[in-house]
Design a protein around this motif. Structure first.
Motif, PDB file in Angstrom:
ATOM      1  N   LEU A  23       0.630   9.388   6.130  1.00  0.00           N
ATOM      2  CA  LEU A  23       1.055   8.902   4.816  1.00  0.00           C
ATOM      3  C   LEU A  23       0.868   9.925   3.693  1.00  0.00           C
ATOM      4  N   SER A  24       0.499  11.147   4.034  1.00  0.00           N
ATOM      5  CA  SER A  24       0.189  12.141   2.995  1.00  0.00           C
ATOM      6  C   SER A  24       1.379  12.427   2.076  1.00  0.00           C
ATOM      7  N   ASP A  25       2.587  12.530   2.605  1.00  0.00           N
ATOM      8  CA  ASP A  25       3.745  12.773   1.729  1.00  0.00           C
ATOM      9  C   ASP A  25       3.955  11.611   0.759  1.00  0.00           C
ATOM     10  N   PHE A  26       3.779  10.399   1.234  1.00  0.00           N
ATOM     11  CA  PHE A  26       3.898   9.240   0.356  1.00  0.00           C
ATOM     12  C   PHE A  26       2.846   9.307  -0.753  1.00  0.00           C
ATOM     13  N   VAL A  27       1.594   9.477  -0.369  1.00  0.00           N
ATOM     14  CA  VAL A  27       0.489   9.514  -1.331  1.00  0.00           C
ATOM     15  C   VAL A  27       0.664  10.673  -2.313  1.00  0.00           C
TER      16      VAL A  27
END
Length: 158
Positions: A23-27
C-alpha cells in the motif's frame, strides 16, 4: 430557503495493512490528493486526524479505510473525483482494495454548517444499501436535489 451541501462517504477494504509495502504508493499519495481536495473549488470540509487524513479511524473495521467530506455541490465533488489527479489513484484501487459486494459510497444533503458524524454517515450508507437510491441517500448515478428544490433537468450532468 436554507442552503444545503453534499456530504459523501466512501469506504474501502484494504488488501494489506496500511503500513505495508503493497500500500506504499497509496499512502505516499494521500497528502497530495487530500491537498488537491482541500484546494478544489467547492470543497467545504473533510474528516481527518492530526496526521491530516482518516486512515487511523477504524469505525468500519480495522481493515477498512474511509473518506468523509462535504462539498458545496454534487458537481464540485464530481469534478474532483473524476476530473483531477484523483482519477489516477482511483484507477489503481484494485491493487490496494478488495472488491466490495455491497455499496461502498453514498451521498446525502446536509444543511450548510453541519459536519456529519461517522454515525450519521454509516446510517446513510446502510439506508442506501437497504433501500437503494432515495432523496435520503444516493450516488452520482441517481442524484437527488437538495431538500425543497425541484429535480434538476436530467441533461445537466456533472
Amino acid at each position: 430557503m436554507s442552503r444545503y451541501y453534499i456530504a459523501q462517504l466512501n469506504i474501502a477494504q484494504l488488501k494489506a495493512p496500511i503500513d505495508s509495502p503493497q500500500l506504499s504508493d497509496f499512502v505516499n499519495n494521500l497528502d497530495r490528493i487530500n491537498a488537491l481536495a482541500d484546494d478544489s473549488p467547492g470543497f467545504v470540509w473533510r474528516l481527518q486526524t492530526e496526521e491530516g487524513n482518516a486512515t487511523d479511524i477504524d469505525y468500519f473495521g480495522s481493515d477498512t479505510i474511509m473518506n468523509l467530506s462535504v462539498w458545496d455541490s454534487v458537481e464540485a465533488l464530481h469534478r474532483f473525483v473524476y476530473r483531477t489527479a484523483h482519477v489516477e489513484i482511483m484507477s489503481r484501487k484494485k491493487e490496494w482494495f478488495h472488491s466490495m459486494n455491497e455499496a461502498h459510497m453514498v451521498l446525502w444533503w446536509v444543511p450548510a454548517g453541519h459536519m456529519p458524524s461517522l454515525y450519521e454517515a454509516a446510517e446513510k450508507l446502510n439506508a442506501f444499501r437497504q433501500q437503494g437510491p432515495s432523496p435520503n441517500a444516493f450516488t452520482f448515478k441517481k442524484a437527488y436535489p437538495p431538500p425543497g428544490e425541484a429535480i434538476a433537468d436530467k441533461r445537466r450532468h456533472c
